[in-house]
Design a protein around this motif. Structure first.
Motif, PDB file in Angstrom:
ATOM      1  N   LYS A   1      56.098  -4.854 -29.947  1.00  0.00           N
ATOM      2  CA  LYS A   1      56.975  -6.034 -29.873  1.00  0.00           C
ATOM      3  C   LYS A   1      58.263  -5.771 -29.110  1.00  0.00           C
ATOM      4  O   LYS A   1      58.636  -6.524 -28.245  1.00  0.00           O
ATOM      5  CB  LYS A   1      57.286  -6.557 -31.268  1.00  0.00           C
ATOM      6  CG  LYS A   1      56.275  -7.551 -31.746  1.00  0.00           C
ATOM      7  CD  LYS A   1      56.706  -8.211 -33.014  1.00  0.00           C
ATOM      8  CE  LYS A   1      55.634  -9.199 -33.414  1.00  0.00           C
ATOM      9  NZ  LYS A   1      55.784  -9.689 -34.744  1.00  0.00           N
TER      10      LYS A   1
ATOM     11  N   LEU B   1      45.414  -2.924 -27.855  1.00  0.00           N
ATOM     12  CA  LEU B   1      45.353  -3.928 -28.923  1.00  0.00           C
ATOM     13  C   LEU B   1      44.321  -4.998 -28.583  1.00  0.00           C
ATOM     14  O   LEU B   1      43.505  -5.376 -29.428  1.00  0.00           O
ATOM     15  CB  LEU B   1      46.730  -4.566 -29.139  1.00  0.00           C
ATOM     16  CG  LEU B   1      46.797  -5.719 -30.131  1.00  0.00           C
ATOM     17  CD1 LEU B   1      46.348  -5.263 -31.516  1.00  0.00           C
ATOM     18  CD2 LEU B   1      48.204  -6.284 -30.190  1.00  0.00           C
TER      19      LEU B   1
ATOM     20  N   GLN C   1      49.437  -2.778 -25.408  1.00  0.00           N
ATOM     21  CA  GLN C   1      48.954  -4.162 -25.443  1.00  0.00           C
ATOM     22  C   GLN C   1      47.482  -4.230 -25.031  1.00  0.00           C
ATOM     23  O   GLN C   1      46.695  -4.954 -25.630  1.00  0.00           O
ATOM     24  CB  GLN C   1      49.793  -5.053 -24.504  1.00  0.00           C
ATOM     25  CG  GLN C   1      51.192  -5.310 -24.983  1.00  0.00           C
ATOM     26  CD  GLN C   1      51.212  -6.221 -26.200  1.00  0.00           C
ATOM     27  OE1 GLN C   1      50.260  -6.944 -26.481  1.00  0.00           O
ATOM     28  NE2 GLN C   1      52.305  -6.172 -26.943  1.00  0.00           N
TER      29      GLN C   1
ATOM     30  N   ARG D   1      50.605  -4.151 -32.850  1.00  0.00           N
ATOM     31  CA  ARG D   1      51.386  -5.336 -32.474  1.00  0.00           C
ATOM     32  C   ARG D   1      52.863  -5.116 -32.773  1.00  0.00           C
ATOM     33  O   ARG D   1      53.728  -5.401 -31.947  1.00  0.00           O
ATOM     34  CB  ARG D   1      50.858  -6.559 -33.222  1.00  0.00           C
ATOM     35  CG  ARG D   1      51.389  -7.877 -32.732  1.00  0.00           C
ATOM     36  CD  ARG D   1      50.812  -9.082 -33.491  1.00  0.00           C
ATOM     37  NE  ARG D   1      49.358  -9.148 -33.417  1.00  0.00           N
ATOM     38  CZ  ARG D   1      48.545  -8.924 -34.450  1.00  0.00           C
ATOM     39  NH1 ARG D   1      49.036  -8.622 -35.633  1.00  0.00           N
ATOM     40  NH2 ARG D   1      47.239  -9.009 -34.320  1.00  0.00           N
TER      41      ARG D   1
END
Length: 141
Positions: free
Chosen positions: A114, A126, A123, A110
């Motif tokens: 960012k 994740l 992403q 994360r």
């Protein structure tokens, strides 16, 4: 770990495994340690060595067999319950560690993604990590 939390606080691990052991857990742990020692095996072997010639004293083969069958059945029944408790606690501890590793990895992923909105692959990874270990569900609870 949520922002502002200190390590060791109740929210820093995603699992509900507690460090407290009940009386039965402590007893099962002790029995597991006791039964895993070489001298425990030697005691069991000695029991068989003592039992085997007792056929000469008992004269009735059925009674002779009943004694060892009953003793081993009772011991096996009790040991399975105790060892199952130890195994369950070991499995919970392992899952707790895996959840902590996955949570830390998710936090790292994360933070790396960012400042880089173009990293859609990170992403996606994740999101896949959260779904595979159930972090999303635990984080929202």
């Amino acid at each position: 770990m949520a922002q502002g939390e200190k390590p060791g606080s109740p929210g820093d691990m995603p699992s509900s495994v507690s460090g407290e052991m009940t009386f039965f857990d402590r007893f099962a742990e002790g029995a597991s340690k006791f039964a895993s020692r070489p001298w425990f095996f030697a005691m069991c072997l000695a029991l068989i060595v003592i039992w085997a010639p007792s056929v000469l004293i008992l004269k009735d083969v059925d009674t002779w067999q009943l004694i060892i069958n009953t003793a081993t059945t009772i011991i096996t029944f009790l040991m399975v319950a105790l060892l199952q408790n130890s195994q369950r606690r070991s499995d919970e501890a392992t899952q707790h560690k895996l959840n902590a590793i996955a949570d830390g990895l998710a936090d790292l992923m994360r933070s790396l993604s960012k400042g880089h909105p173009e990293q859609t692959e990170l992403q996606r990874d994740l999101k896949e990590l959260k779904q595979s270990v159930g972090l999303e569900h635990r984080e929202s609870a």
